[in-house]
Motif scaffolding. Structure first.
Motif, PDB file in Angstrom:
ATOM      1  N   LEU A 105       0.878  -1.166  -0.285  1.00  0.00           N
ATOM      2  CA  LEU A 105       0.449  -0.160  -0.085  1.00  0.00           C
ATOM      3  C   LEU A 105       0.895   1.321   0.661  1.00  0.00           C
ATOM      4  O   LEU A 105       1.783   1.111   0.906  1.00  0.00           O
ATOM      5  CB  LEU A 105      -1.227   0.192   1.104  1.00  0.00           C
ATOM      6  CG  LEU A 105      -2.359   1.216   1.222  1.00  0.00           C
ATOM      7  CD1 LEU A 105      -2.741   1.465  -0.074  1.00  0.00           C
ATOM      8  CD2 LEU A 105      -2.765   1.679   2.678  1.00  0.00           C
ATOM      9  N   ARG A 106       0.690   1.908  -1.011  1.00  0.00           N
ATOM     10  CA  ARG A 106       1.265   3.848  -1.289  1.00  0.00           C
ATOM     11  C   ARG A 106       0.684   4.839  -1.190  1.00  0.00           C
ATOM     12  O   ARG A 106      -0.186   4.927  -2.025  1.00  0.00           O
ATOM     13  CB  ARG A 106       2.638   3.099  -2.289  1.00  0.00           C
ATOM     14  CG  ARG A 106       3.171   4.583  -2.025  1.00  0.00           C
ATOM     15  CD  ARG A 106       4.508   4.034  -2.987  1.00  0.00           C
ATOM     16  NE  ARG A 106       5.380   3.480  -2.405  1.00  0.00           N
ATOM     17  CZ  ARG A 106       6.347   2.297  -2.509  1.00  0.00           C
ATOM     18  NH1 ARG A 106       7.054   3.036  -3.853  1.00  0.00           N
ATOM     19  NH2 ARG A 106       7.507   1.661  -1.689  1.00  0.00           N
ATOM     20  N   LEU A 107       0.614   5.680  -0.203  1.00  0.00           N
ATOM     21  CA  LEU A 107       0.660   6.851  -0.809  1.00  0.00           C
ATOM     22  C   LEU A 107       1.293   7.802  -0.658  1.00  0.00           C
ATOM     23  O   LEU A 107       2.443   7.712  -0.353  1.00  0.00           O
ATOM     24  CB  LEU A 107      -0.020   7.351   1.308  1.00  0.00           C
ATOM     25  CG  LEU A 107      -0.951   6.742   2.171  1.00  0.00           C
ATOM     26  CD1 LEU A 107      -1.176   6.504   3.637  1.00  0.00           C
ATOM     27  CD2 LEU A 107      -2.485   6.090   1.431  1.00  0.00           C
ATOM     28  N   PHE A 108       0.799   8.803  -2.093  1.00  0.00           N
ATOM     29  CA  PHE A 108       1.503   9.682  -2.208  1.00  0.00           C
ATOM     30  C   PHE A 108       0.702  11.171  -2.930  1.00  0.00           C
ATOM     31  O   PHE A 108      -0.296  10.241  -3.339  1.00  0.00           O
ATOM     32  CB  PHE A 108       1.969   8.826  -4.013  1.00  0.00           C
ATOM     33  CG  PHE A 108       1.133   8.854  -5.056  1.00  0.00           C
ATOM     34  CD1 PHE A 108       1.370   9.288  -6.299  1.00  0.00           C
ATOM     35  CD2 PHE A 108       0.569   7.790  -4.925  1.00  0.00           C
ATOM     36  CE1 PHE A 108      -0.217   9.758  -7.000  1.00  0.00           C
ATOM     37  CE2 PHE A 108      -0.772   7.456  -6.935  1.00  0.00           C
ATOM     38  CZ  PHE A 108      -0.943   8.823  -7.588  1.00  0.00           C
ATOM     39  N   SER A 109       1.995  11.908  -3.256  1.00  0.00           N
ATOM     40  CA  SER A 109       1.549  13.253  -3.430  1.00  0.00           C
ATOM     41  C   SER A 109       2.114  13.636  -5.308  1.00  0.00           C
ATOM     42  O   SER A 109       2.930  13.871  -5.322  1.00  0.00           O
ATOM     43  CB  SER A 109       1.416  14.202  -2.549  1.00  0.00           C
ATOM     44  OG  SER A 109       0.879  15.236  -2.796  1.00  0.00           O
ATOM     45  N   GLY A 110       0.883  13.729  -6.277  1.00  0.00           N
ATOM     46  CA  GLY A 110       1.372  14.702  -7.542  1.00  0.00           C
ATOM     47  C   GLY A 110       1.689  13.669  -8.128  1.00  0.00           C
ATOM     48  O   GLY A 110       1.117  13.198  -9.332  1.00  0.00           O
TER      49      GLY A 110
END
Length: 308
Positions: free
Chosen positions: A117-122
């Motif tokens: 599970l990976r959270l990212f921004s942009g």
């Protein structure tokens, strides 16, 4: 659908930031996923290659987010998951691990292996290539990881008219993990082998992921969390189910097409209609059975038996 406040969030369940891009296989869109950008591009006469390049690494000059930090530090308990969307994504994944860890081997004989599970921004670099936030949540079979830029959930409400309740957001996470269940059961490639049309493998794959999200919802307020006598989530209410159905409806192909061009073209469908997405979620929710989600053998995608 709110979390029991005392549930503990695993600091190692998620990672944050970019990752190694190996290029190659196309990722699967989620609650809206690649549907948002790709469908609109196709309908409005754009070049789909410019969108797909985000997943293959072709011609991308986007900055990827850096680092591989763990679960955000402010995510400690179920109370945090009820307050912050990023915490909610992580604790939903933990609930999914508990449900599928029990149900997948019991119902299919296949041992459940949790997806990353990976959270990212942009933007982010993945095993399927580079992707930007415009694509929405997605699952990459190549690295068996579900990716979320949590700003998408605001779009789900503001642009697509979903109700915005907690289960609407949790449904999206469950849908992405549904694609991971398809990977484990060997069905994931059916989408790419038959990628477009109202009866296509792509539509059947997406509707099955909706149904698997419903299977999770069936057990989510009943399955005790590891080391606890309580489930992660409080009992489902009718309002919770309406929230999930609202999210499923908001990202139906017909609804998005109608908003984009004023007409519906089933030959271009990749995810199924609003009505179909709601019905297949309900088929999983009401039955709690994996075999109720066999979209590939269904004679009619409009009338899944378990949704009645």
């Amino acid at each position: 659908m709110t979390f029991n406040e005392g549930m503990q969030i695993d600091p190692n369940r998620a990672s944050s930031g970019g990752g190694p891009g190996r290029g190659g296989k196309l990722a699967l869109g989620g609650g809206a996923g690649g549907l948002i950008v790709l469908v609109l591009t196709l309908l409005l006469g754009g070049d789909p290659g410019s969108v797909l390049g985000q997943f293959t690494g072709a011609g991308s000059d986007q900055q990827t987010t850096a680092g591989t930090e763990g679960t955000p530090e402010h995510c400690k308990t179920g109370a945090d998951a009820n307050r912050y969307i990023d915490c909610r994504v992580v604790l939903t994944a933990q609930s999914l691990d508990t449900v599928w860890g029990a149900q997948l081997p019991e119902q299919t004989g296949t041992r459940y292996v949790a997806p990353a599970l990976r959270l990212f921004s942009g933007a982010v670099s993945t095993g399927c290539g580079n992707a930007t936030s415009e694509v929405g949540p997605f699952y990459c079979p190549a690295d068996q990881t579900a990716y979320f830029d949590t700003s998408f959930f605001q779009e789900l409400t503001a642009r697509f008219g979903a109700s915005g309740g907690p289960l609407a957001e949790e449904y999206v996470v469950a849908h992405e993990v549904g694609h991971h269940i398809q990977t484990q059961l060997g069905d994931i490639n059916r989408a790419q082998n038959d990628p477009k049309g109202a009866e296509s493998g792509a539509v059947r794959t997406e509707l099955q992921a909706d149904c698997y999200a419903g299977v999770w919802a069936h057990f989510a307020d009943k399955s005790p969390a590891p080391g606890s006598s309580q489930p992660f989530l409080k009992p489902l209410s009718d309002t919770d189910i309406k929230d999930a159905l609202s999210a499923a409806s908001a990202v139906g192909d017909d609804r998005i097409q109608r908003a984009a061009q004023g007409r519906v073209n089933p030959e271009a469908w990749t995810h199924g209609s609003s009505d179909q997405r709601q019905k297949w979620f309900l088929a999983g929710y009401k039955s709690g059975q994996v075999n109720a989600c066999d979209t590939y053998s269904a004679r009619s995608l409009d009338n899944p038996a378990g949704a009645r």
